[in-house]
Design a protein around this motif. Structure first.
Motif, PDB file in Angstrom:
ATOM      1  N   GLY A  27      16.381   3.954  68.977  1.00 40.11           N
ATOM      2  CA  GLY A  27      15.692   3.568  67.753  1.00 40.11           C
ATOM      3  C   GLY A  27      16.200   4.292  66.526  1.00 40.11           C
ATOM      4  O   GLY A  27      16.436   3.672  65.476  1.00 40.11           O
ATOM      5  N   PHE A  28      16.380   5.592  66.636  1.00 38.42           N
ATOM      6  CA  PHE A  28      16.816   6.349  65.470  1.00 38.42           C
ATOM      7  C   PHE A  28      18.301   6.186  65.188  1.00 38.42           C
ATOM      8  O   PHE A  28      18.733   6.368  64.049  1.00 38.42           O
ATOM      9  CB  PHE A  28      16.435   7.820  65.620  1.00 38.42           C
ATOM     10  CG  PHE A  28      14.964   8.051  65.380  1.00 38.42           C
ATOM     11  CD1 PHE A  28      14.410   7.820  64.133  1.00 38.42           C
ATOM     12  CD2 PHE A  28      14.134   8.457  66.415  1.00 38.42           C
ATOM     13  CE1 PHE A  28      13.058   8.007  63.907  1.00 38.42           C
ATOM     14  CE2 PHE A  28      12.779   8.641  66.197  1.00 38.42           C
ATOM     15  CZ  PHE A  28      12.235   8.416  64.937  1.00 38.42           C
ATOM     16  N   LEU A  29      19.088   5.830  66.193  1.00 40.99           N
ATOM     17  CA  LEU A  29      20.475   5.464  65.936  1.00 40.99           C
ATOM     18  C   LEU A  29      20.509   4.199  65.072  1.00 40.99           C
ATOM     19  O   LEU A  29      21.248   4.131  64.082  1.00 40.99           O
ATOM     20  CB  LEU A  29      21.223   5.229  67.247  1.00 40.99           C
ATOM     21  CG  LEU A  29      22.660   4.721  67.121  1.00 40.99           C
ATOM     22  CD1 LEU A  29      23.526   5.720  66.365  1.00 40.99           C
ATOM     23  CD2 LEU A  29      23.252   4.434  68.504  1.00 40.99           C
ATOM     24  N   ALA A  30      19.700   3.213  65.443  1.00 31.57           N
ATOM     25  CA  ALA A  30      19.624   1.971  64.664  1.00 31.57           C
ATOM     26  C   ALA A  30      19.080   2.235  63.262  1.00 31.57           C
ATOM     27  O   ALA A  30      19.574   1.677  62.268  1.00 31.57           O
ATOM     28  CB  ALA A  30      18.739   0.960  65.395  1.00 31.57           C
ATOM     29  N   LEU A  82      17.456  11.707  65.563  1.00 33.27           N
ATOM     30  CA  LEU A  82      18.416  11.318  66.601  1.00 33.27           C
ATOM     31  C   LEU A  82      18.898  12.548  67.367  1.00 33.27           C
ATOM     32  O   LEU A  82      18.927  12.558  68.616  1.00 33.27           O
ATOM     33  CB  LEU A  82      19.596  10.585  65.962  1.00 33.27           C
ATOM     34  CG  LEU A  82      20.766  10.223  66.872  1.00 33.27           C
ATOM     35  CD1 LEU A  82      20.317   9.309  68.000  1.00 33.27           C
ATOM     36  CD2 LEU A  82      21.884   9.568  66.061  1.00 33.27           C
ATOM     37  N   LEU A  83      19.249  13.608  66.659  1.00 39.23           N
ATOM     38  CA  LEU A  83      19.767  14.818  67.304  1.00 39.23           C
ATOM     39  C   LEU A  83      18.698  15.506  68.152  1.00 39.23           C
ATOM     40  O   LEU A  83      18.965  15.916  69.289  1.00 39.23           O
ATOM     41  CB  LEU A  83      20.292  15.785  66.238  1.00 39.23           C
ATOM     42  CG  LEU A  83      21.554  15.331  65.493  1.00 39.23           C
ATOM     43  CD1 LEU A  83      21.893  16.316  64.378  1.00 39.23           C
ATOM     44  CD2 LEU A  83      22.732  15.185  66.446  1.00 39.23           C
ATOM     45  N   GLY A  89      18.341  -4.917  75.865  1.00 38.51           N
ATOM     46  CA  GLY A  89      18.136  -6.059  74.989  1.00 38.51           C
ATOM     47  C   GLY A  89      18.458  -5.766  73.539  1.00 38.51           C
ATOM     48  O   GLY A  89      18.956  -6.636  72.808  1.00 38.51           O
ATOM     49  N   SER A  90      18.194  -4.548  73.107  1.00 37.08           N
ATOM     50  CA  SER A  90      18.476  -4.152  71.724  1.00 37.08           C
ATOM     51  C   SER A  90      19.979  -4.192  71.447  1.00 37.08           C
ATOM     52  O   SER A  90      20.422  -4.716  70.418  1.00 37.08           O
ATOM     53  CB  SER A  90      17.929  -2.751  71.454  1.00 37.08           C
ATOM     54  OG  SER A  90      16.516  -2.727  71.567  1.00 37.08           O
ATOM     55  N   PHE A  91      20.759  -3.644  72.368  1.00 36.53           N
ATOM     56  CA  PHE A  91      22.211  -3.674  72.193  1.00 36.53           C
ATOM     57  C   PHE A  91      22.746  -5.102  72.220  1.00 36.53           C
ATOM     58  O   PHE A  91      23.617  -5.475  71.426  1.00 36.53           O
ATOM     59  CB  PHE A  91      22.892  -2.833  73.278  1.00 36.53           C
ATOM     60  CG  PHE A  91      22.832  -1.350  73.035  1.00 36.53           C
ATOM     61  CD1 PHE A  91      23.637  -0.762  72.070  1.00 36.53           C
ATOM     62  CD2 PHE A  91      21.967  -0.546  73.760  1.00 36.53           C
ATOM     63  CE1 PHE A  91      23.584   0.615  71.834  1.00 36.53           C
ATOM     64  CE2 PHE A  91      21.898   0.828  73.531  1.00 36.53           C
ATOM     65  CZ  PHE A  91      22.714   1.400  72.565  1.00 36.53           C
ATOM     66  N   LEU A  92      22.203  -5.921  73.116  1.00 34.00           N
ATOM     67  CA  LEU A  92      22.630  -7.316  73.186  1.00 34.00           C
ATOM     68  C   LEU A  92      22.274  -8.064  71.908  1.00 34.00           C
ATOM     69  O   LEU A  92      23.069  -8.859  71.385  1.00 34.00           O
ATOM     70  CB  LEU A  92      21.979  -8.004  74.394  1.00 34.00           C
ATOM     71  CG  LEU A  92      22.514  -7.622  75.775  1.00 34.00           C
ATOM     72  CD1 LEU A  92      21.699  -8.294  76.866  1.00 34.00           C
ATOM     73  CD2 LEU A  92      23.989  -7.990  75.907  1.00 34.00           C
ATOM     74  N   TYR A 103      15.228  -4.159  62.667  1.00 31.85           N
ATOM     75  CA  TYR A 103      14.243  -4.776  63.548  1.00 31.85           C
ATOM     76  C   TYR A 103      14.286  -4.191  64.954  1.00 31.85           C
ATOM     77  O   TYR A 103      13.270  -4.198  65.664  1.00 31.85           O
ATOM     78  CB  TYR A 103      14.444  -6.285  63.580  1.00 31.85           C
ATOM     79  CG  TYR A 103      14.098  -6.943  62.259  1.00 31.85           C
ATOM     80  CD1 TYR A 103      12.950  -6.583  61.561  1.00 31.85           C
ATOM     81  CD2 TYR A 103      14.939  -7.894  61.695  1.00 31.85           C
ATOM     82  CE1 TYR A 103      12.634  -7.164  60.341  1.00 31.85           C
ATOM     83  CE2 TYR A 103      14.637  -8.483  60.471  1.00 31.85           C
ATOM     84  CZ  TYR A 103      13.481  -8.117  59.801  1.00 31.85           C
ATOM     85  OH  TYR A 103      13.180  -8.689  58.587  1.00 31.85           O
ATOM     86  N   VAL A 104      15.455  -3.687  65.357  1.00 26.00           N
ATOM     87  CA  VAL A 104      15.517  -2.960  66.620  1.00 26.00           C
ATOM     88  C   VAL A 104      14.617  -1.736  66.546  1.00 26.00           C
ATOM     89  O   VAL A 104      13.835  -1.452  67.466  1.00 26.00           O
ATOM     90  CB  VAL A 104      16.973  -2.539  66.947  1.00 26.00           C
ATOM     91  CG1 VAL A 104      17.002  -1.464  68.048  1.00 26.00           C
ATOM     92  CG2 VAL A 104      17.790  -3.747  67.383  1.00 26.00           C
ATOM     93  N   LYS A 105      14.723  -1.004  65.445  1.00 28.37           N
ATOM     94  CA  LYS A 105      13.864   0.156  65.257  1.00 28.37           C
ATOM     95  C   LYS A 105      12.397  -0.247  65.203  1.00 28.37           C
ATOM     96  O   LYS A 105      11.526   0.444  65.745  1.00 28.37           O
ATOM     97  CB  LYS A 105      14.266   0.893  63.965  1.00 28.37           C
ATOM     98  CG  LYS A 105      13.366   2.076  63.620  1.00 28.37           C
ATOM     99  CD  LYS A 105      13.263   3.073  64.758  1.00 28.37           C
ATOM    100  CE  LYS A 105      12.328   4.222  64.408  1.00 28.37           C
ATOM    101  NZ  LYS A 105      11.976   5.023  65.611  1.00 28.37           N
ATOM    102  N   LEU A 106      12.110  -1.379  64.558  1.00 31.72           N
ATOM    103  CA  LEU A 106      10.736  -1.862  64.464  1.00 31.72           C
ATOM    104  C   LEU A 106      10.183  -2.180  65.852  1.00 31.72           C
ATOM    105  O   LEU A 106       9.059  -1.783  66.187  1.00 31.72           O
ATOM    106  CB  LEU A 106      10.695  -3.108  63.576  1.00 31.72           C
ATOM    107  CG  LEU A 106       9.339  -3.794  63.399  1.00 31.72           C
ATOM    108  CD1 LEU A 106       8.317  -2.816  62.851  1.00 31.72           C
ATOM    109  CD2 LEU A 106       9.481  -5.005  62.491  1.00 31.72           C
TER     110      LEU A 106
END
Length: 286
Positions: A52-55, A96-97, A135-138, A170-173
């Motif tokens: 999530g935080f990467l996105a 993220l870290l 699913g997020s990566f896809l 939206y991935v983060k959402l």
């Protein structure tokens, strides 16, 4: 004068919420380190936080530093600039870290933790969380292919690279919507919040309120509430965090107050029940 004051308040809110949310990532790994165990908490939370935080970091960085994305945003939002601030990007990078540090604690050999904790509830990724991560990566990959194939010079009417950045948002959402549930359920199963730091929740709660406040002030200063609708992730981060923080505080201070349940490490002394002596405890009486 009023506008200058509100700009100052917005800046203060921004950096204080960044500080609160950033500090909220420390109580849990510190508690794990002190107990030398991750029992009572789940690997789902830090694992999905990493994604999530990467996105979130990618989307914030694009909205702040990409001239192309900022131009496309302005064309879609009446010439306004994104309400994303530097403190948003700083928070995402730090989160993220620290999430990576926390997830590393689920590898007992790295920290010298009790290896028996690996078999406890939440020690392995749940199927639901793993499915969301994949699913997020896809989803991001499919959107990137779609934008590349159907890119339109006019971002108002067609696909543009800002849509890919919104996909990261939206991935983060999505992750924010679901990431707290495994821990809520773990607390429910354990009938205890033992092993789950309430201090991180209090800091998260304060940060969420200030984040919402900053977003509202920035939109007011622009004279257009599109600053809120154009930054749905920040709005959702604040509101969803506050909602689940309230649930965790109810669990900790009311529903399971004073209870340690079954989540304590085998290296920790189990709590005495009312009227129980140390001798009875050692004999396994309950």
């Amino acid at each position: 004068m009023a506008a200058s004051f509100l700009h100052l308040v917005s800046s203060i809110f921004g950096w204080v919420y960044t500080l609160c949310w950033s500090l909220s990532f420390y109580p849990q790994p510190i508690l794990n380190l002190r107990r030398r165990s991750t029992t009572g908490t789940t690997i789902d939370f830090p694992a999905i936080n990493v994604v999530g935080f990467l996105a979130y970091f990618i989307s914030n960085t694009a909205f702040i530093y990409s001239p192309q994305i900022r131009k496309q945003y302005a064309e879609r939002h009446h010439g306004l600039m994104p309400t994303v601030q530097i403190n948003d990007m700083a928070f995402a990078a730090h989160a993220l870290l620290t999430s990576l540090v926390t997830i590393s604690q689920f590898v007992p050999g790295l920290w010298g933790f009790d290896k028996k904790g690996r078999k406890g509830p939440g020690a392995r990724l749940s199927t639901g969380i793993l499915t969301i991560i994949i699913g997020s990566f896809l989803g991001v990959g499919i959107m990137a292919i779609n934008v590349a194939a159907r890119h339109d010079p006019d971002p108002k009417t067609g696909w543009a690279w800002i849509d890919l950045i919104y996909t990261f948002s939206y991935v983060k959402l999505l992750i924010t919507l679901v990431k707290y549930m495994p821990q809520v359920l773990t607390n429910y199963r354990n009938k205890s919040t033992h092993g789950w730091s309430i201090h991180q929740i209090i800091l998260d709660f304060v940060g969420g309120l200030l984040s919402i406040g900053q977003l509202g002030i920035d939109s007011y200063l622009q004279g257009d509430w599109a600053g809120i609708t154009g930054n749905p992730v920040k709005l959702a981060l604040g509101n969803i965090s506050v909602f689940f923080d309230i649930i965790f505080m109810i669990q900790h201070y009311w529903v399971y107050r004073g209870k340690r349940g079954t989540a304590f490490s085998e290296n920790e002394e189990a709590p005495l029940l009312d009227g129980q002596t140390n001798g009875e405890q050692s004999n396994g009486s309950s």
